[in-house]
Design an enzyme around this catalytic site. Structure first.
Site, PDB file in Angstrom:
ATOM      1  N   TYR A 265       0.826  -1.210   0.000  1.00 45.49           N
ATOM      2  CA  TYR A 265       0.000   0.000   0.000  1.00 45.49           C
ATOM      3  C   TYR A 265       0.857   1.255   0.000  1.00 45.49           C
ATOM      4  CZ  TYR A 265      -3.731   3.240   1.350  1.00 45.49           C
ATOM      5  OH  TYR A 265      -4.620   4.284   1.392  1.00 45.49           O
ATOM      6  N   LYS A 328       0.136   4.915  23.062  1.00 40.81           N
ATOM      7  CA  LYS A 328       0.634   6.293  23.021  1.00 40.81           C
ATOM      8  C   LYS A 328       0.909   6.788  21.603  1.00 40.81           C
ATOM      9  CE  LYS A 328       2.700   6.058  27.638  1.00 40.81           C
ATOM     10  NZ  LYS A 328       3.942   6.137  28.442  1.00 40.81           N
TER      11      LYS A 328
END
Length: 444
Positions: A265, A328
């Site tokens: 991709y 995070k």
């Protein structure tokens, strides 16, 4: 009985019988200007050149006398008429020099909004991948604007349900077709969106994914060149890979793994951008490039593996919210209507790009999970799992260029757009027609 001849020469008639022989014929007179062709001798004898010259002189004199007053009168009349009927006529329509795109030659196309009072010409627009999540919303806007739209989609990730409400519209047409195979259509613009965009889908058949990005883009660029259509490529923020620059600007070349599981991709879209610019430079094709950041909204595939659709579907099904890694890592989320607005502004404008189209509001995965909890179920618990390979740690667009040159920026914050997506997911998961209720704690 002797024959009687009539002399038509330019001089006096010869004396009858002078030098006549036994048959009573006079000697054949010498022809004047015998060295000229017969047609020229005839014209000279009848004085035609003189009359032709005189006629041309008279005509020239008449035109010279009449022309200044007529043209001056017409110009005054035209100017007066234009200033009355078109108050915009006195303004220049040339694009400002400081708005010219530095990545390509200056164009004299005037894009953007059509001034009030001037009717916009309806266009024929091709949208590849038009039955998908973003494509179907783009189709809605184009039809609403009055354009004729042709959707080309192989329905690998797209759904007929996304566009079924247009099936009775005479300005809408859908063709089930894979862009890896050539197709010939007559259109004015091509929005090339066709390609699976979620990791679950593009990893399913990575070879087919890169063929879609490369061969499919080549086919659409070839079509655009053949019919002289403007071409817009929807690229992706994945071209930046796991970026070492934060936030990402369009001039950043990225940090991409060329042999990883996401490369089909990431590198496929980078190659598609290369092809697009080569067609622009080599074939003088009008092109536009958009780099799309994370987008959410109604009609997303429910189980496509993207974080927003994952969290929403899991919360609605009372399942744990799966956070990969420590939670995070950051992403930026734009609502689909903001993206569609940006794509249309880019297509209608005069700048090639590439342009970042995304919302600069940055959220960690844990912060996104908290927003989903607040919107759907405050008691939804979070479950941590091992992170996936090549998952970018940070992703945030710098949209300064889009603001300056396109006049675009996103308007819908996450806490306003997410409930609209939740309503759509609730209907599709549970068949719930009551779209007014999500939970008692839903925030808009």
């Amino acid at each position: 009985m002797a024959s009687e001849l009539t002399y038509r020469g330019g001089g006096a008639s010869p004396v009858a019988g002078a030098g006549a022989g036994a048959g009573g014929y006079s000697a054949k007179p010498s022809k004047p200007l015998a060295w000229l062709p017969r047609a020229a001798r005839y014209a000279a004898a009848e004085h035609r050149p003189l009359f032709a010259l005189a006629g041309m002189l008279i005509a020239a004199a008449v035109i010279t006398i009449a022309s200044p007053s007529t043209s001056s009168s017409a110009a005054v009349s035209s100017s007066s008429s234009n200033s009355i009927n078109n108050p915009l006529a006195r303004f220049s329509v040339e694009p400002a020099a400081h708005h010219r795109d530095l990545s390509g030659p200056a164009r004299h196309f005037v894009g953007g909004k059509v001034p009030l009072g001037l009717k916009r010409k309806a266009l024929r627009v091709l949208v590849t991948g038009g039955a998908g999540f973003v494509g179907s919303h783009l189709v809605d806007r184009l039809l609403e604007r009055g354009d004729s739209v042709i959707v080309v989609d192989n329905l690998f990730t797209g759904r007929k349900d996304n566009v079924v409400h247009h099936f009775g519209n005479p300005n809408f047409e859908m063709i089930r077709h894979d862009v890896v195979e050539p197709i010939l259509l007559e259109v004015d613009q091509i929005y090339h969106l066709a390609c699976p965009a979620s990791p679950v889908h593009y990893k399913y058949n990575p070879v087919k994914t890169i063929k879609t990005n490369v061969v499919g883009t080549l086919n659409m660029l070839g079509l655009a060149k053949r019919i002289n259509a403007r071409f817009l490529l929807t690229s992706t923020s994945e071209v930046y890979g796991d970026p070492l620059q934060h936030p990402q600007v369009e001039t950043y070349w990225g940090n991409v793994n060329p042999i990883g599981v996401r490369s089909c991709y990431d590198e496929g879209k980078r190659t598609a951008e290369t092809l697009t610019m080569d067609y622009h430079r080599g074939a003088n094709l009008e092109v536009r490039i958009a780099r799309i950041f994370n987008t959410y909204g109604p009609r997303m595939c429910i189980d496509d593996g993207r974080v927003v659709s994952n969290f929403v579907a899991q919360a609605l099904r009372k399942e744990p919210l799966t956070v990969y890694g420590d939670g995070k890592q950051t992403r930026s989320f734009q609502y689909v209507s903001d993206l569609v607005e940006g794509l249309m502004k880019l297509m209608e404008g005069e700048h090639i790009g590439p342009f970042n189209l995304g919302n600069p509001g940055e959220f960690t995965m844990l912060e996104l999970a908290k927003v989903v909890q607040d919107t759907i179920d405050p008691n939804a618990r979070i479950e941590f799992r091992q992170n996936t390979q090549d998952d970018p740690h940070k992703r945030k667009p710098d949209i300064s260029r889009a603001k300056e040159l396109l006049g675009w920026e996103p308007k819908i914050p996450l806490r306003e757009g997410l409930p609209l997506m939740v309503t759509d997911f609730r209907k599709r998961i549970f068949g719930d027609q009551d779209s007014t209720t999500t939970t008692g704690n839903q925030q808009g």
